[in-house]
Design a protein around this motif. Structure first.
Motif, mmCIF file in Angstrom:
data_model
loop_
_atom_site.group_PDB
_atom_site.id
_atom_site.type_symbol
_atom_site.label_atom_id
_atom_site.label_comp_id
_atom_site.label_asym_id
_atom_site.label_seq_id
_atom_site.Cartn_x
_atom_site.Cartn_y
_atom_site.Cartn_z
ATOM 1 N N THR A 193 -6.688 -0.691 -6.065
ATOM 2 C CA THR A 193 -7.328 0.130 -5.038
ATOM 3 C C THR A 193 -6.294 0.669 -4.058
ATOM 4 O OG1 THR A 193 -7.731 -1.804 -3.626
ATOM 5 C CG2 THR A 193 -9.479 -1.170 -5.158
ATOM 6 N N LEU A 194 -6.604 1.788 -3.432
ATOM 7 C CA LEU A 194 -5.776 2.368 -2.376
ATOM 8 C C LEU A 194 -6.604 2.389 -1.098
ATOM 9 C CD1 LEU A 194 -4.032 5.366 -4.188
ATOM 10 C CD2 LEU A 194 -2.957 3.266 -3.381
ATOM 11 N N LYS A 242 2.375 1.822 -3.432
ATOM 12 C CA LYS A 242 1.398 2.318 -4.405
ATOM 13 C C LYS A 242 1.094 3.795 -4.184
ATOM 14 C CE LYS A 242 -1.827 -0.735 -3.721
ATOM 15 N NZ LYS A 242 -3.145 -1.404 -3.829
ATOM 16 N N GLU A 243 0.942 4.177 -2.920
ATOM 17 C CA GLU A 243 0.625 5.567 -2.612
ATOM 18 C C GLU A 243 1.712 6.526 -3.105
ATOM 19 O OE1 GLU A 243 0.068 5.626 1.569
ATOM 20 O OE2 GLU A 243 -1.728 4.382 1.518
ATOM 21 N N GLU A 259 0.822 -1.213 0.000
ATOM 22 C CA GLU A 259 0.000 0.000 0.000
ATOM 23 C C GLU A 259 0.854 1.261 0.000
ATOM 24 O OE1 GLU A 259 -3.386 0.439 -0.270
ATOM 25 O OE2 GLU A 259 -3.216 -1.670 -0.843
#
Length: 433
Positions: free
Chosen positions: A210-211, A121-122, A118
């Motif tokens: 998705t985040l 990705k952010e 996560e």
């Protein structure tokens, strides 16, 4: 005949890989059945001490998980990662290495992998970069953990040669950690940037990425206490192993040997967690840690038994061929460890199968210790649980297994990290010893 026997070993592993999960342990047992009843080989040794140590450690970790201890540790790891998100590729292996070092099992990495994915990705960072080295670091850290079955066995094999438990740790911990960190620097440049990855762009267009943002986990009242108890048990293991070692010698002819001591301390820690943290013991066997740990025991039982059956049957031939070679090129022991661990699927089982024979061939303690990290080549076949978990948790598609099986993102970081560990092991080992 040995070619046909080796084909049986490889076929059993391939079949287990295709079935997935714990099935590789099942097919290992099938391979032993064929080797013994069809080819007449004597069954190899079952690594019971390895399995029992893993079971004991996992039992304590599972109790800590019910008490909320693992969530607390993951919470700390997430805070570290989110405070320095742009350095996730460096911090991720640091986190998984330390957690494995303390727990003695790489399965603790399961909880941190979603956070790593996560955060990457952010920041628009290719998740395969931190995930790959994080998984590799969690595997290599086994060869430096004070309570891992591999280190305990290695220490026992080297003590008659004058190398103590603390000396082994003093070499393995810094060399493997530095190797993982240097490899993390390389991982920053592996693969195309996430924004340029066509697979990611396709999944993004389909709404498959998705985040989730920062998780808000509730820390249970007994979480910190359970972590403290578990860490105290690790300290107790190290202290006790030091006191009964030949070099320190404060406890002569100990009633409780080191392997059994690890089991006792871990089970005692689990008992204290149950009592002091007032957990529901009925939940322990349903935790993800308990299930994955016991699955690992089945895998080790089948695959290690299969590998040892084949190796034991041909050990004299192996000695005859490898003896001269190892004397001329000691570093090749690391190559042997590397390929053997691919088949045996366990650092401890690989060490148990090959280290005694290597020492009998006259391999020096320095060579054995330096090569030790090479028993961590569990990433080569993309079937190890943490590796598969990393693939599943990366919905960008950057952490994917290629068409040719071996072309996956864990291969380069794994080979580089082990190579650096071995090189640093020779350097530090010659200095310390």
């Amino acid at each position: 005949m040995w070619v046909m026997e080796l084909a049986v070993v490889l076929a059993a592993i391939v079949l287990g890989t295709r079935l997935g999960g714990v099935a590789i342990g099942y097919t290992g047992g099938l391979g032993v059945l064929v080797l013994t009843l069809v080819f007449g080989l004597k069954p190899g040794h079952i690594p019971m001490d390895v399995i029992l140590i893993i079971m004991s450690v996992i039992a304590a970790i599972a109790a800590m998980q019910v008490a909320g201890g693992l969530d607390f540790m993951v919470h700390i790891a997430e805070r570290i990662l989110r405070r320095n998100p742009r350095h996730v590729t460096l911090l991720a292996p640091m986190v998984t290495y330390i957690m494995t070092l303390l727990a003695g099992t790489g399965h603790t990495a399961f909880s941190t992998l979603p956070v790593i994915a996560e955060v990457a990705k952010e920041q628009g960072i290719r998740p395969s970069r931190p995930l790959s080295i994080a998984v590799v670091a969690s595997q290599i850290a086994i060869t430096a953990s004070p309570i891992s079955a591999a280190v305990v066995f290695m220490s026992g094999a080297l003590e008659p040669l004058g190398v103590g438990y603390l000396t082994l740790l003093a070499i393995c911990i810094p060399t493997t950690f530095v190797a993982c960190m240097l490899t993390a620097l390389l991982c920053n440049h592996l693969g195309v940037e996430l924004a340029q990855d066509p697979v990611y762009q396709d999944r993004l267009a389909k709404g498959l990425v998705t985040l989730r943002g920062e998780t808000r986990m509730q820390i249970l009242p007994g979480a910190k206490k359970s972590v403290a108890i578990f860490l105290a048990a690790i300290v107790a293991v190290v202290l006790y192993a030091t006191l009964i070692s030949d070099k320190v010698g404060l406890i002569q002819n100990p009633v409780l040997p080191r392997n059994e001591a690890i089991m006792v301390f871990m089970l005692s820690a689990a008992t204290l967690i149950c009592l002091l943290c007032r957990i529901d013991t009925g939940k322990i066997t349903s935790t993800a840690t308990f299930k994955s740990g016991m699955s690992a025991c089945i895998c080790i039982l089948g695959v290690a038994w299969l590998g040892d059956t084949f190796i034991s049957a041909h050990i004299e031939d192996i000695k005859a061929v490898s003896g001269t070679i190892l004397q001329q090129s000691p570093w090749l022991l690391a190559v042997v460890f590397f390929f053997a661990s691919m088949l045996l699927y366990s650092q401890a089982a690989t060490a148990k199968a090959l280290v005694p024979s290597a020492l009998l061939l006259g391999v020096s303690p320095v060579t054995a210790i330096a090569s030790f990290a090479a028993v961590s080549a569990l990433f080569v076949l993309p079937t190890y649980p943490t590796l598969l978990a990393a693939v599943e948790m990366d919905d960008t598609g950057s952490t994917r297994i290629g068409r040719w099986v071996f072309n996956h993102p864990f291969m380069i970081p794994g080979v580089v990290a082990i190579s650096l560990s071995v090189a640093l092991g020779f350097l530090v080992g010659n200095w310390v010893l």
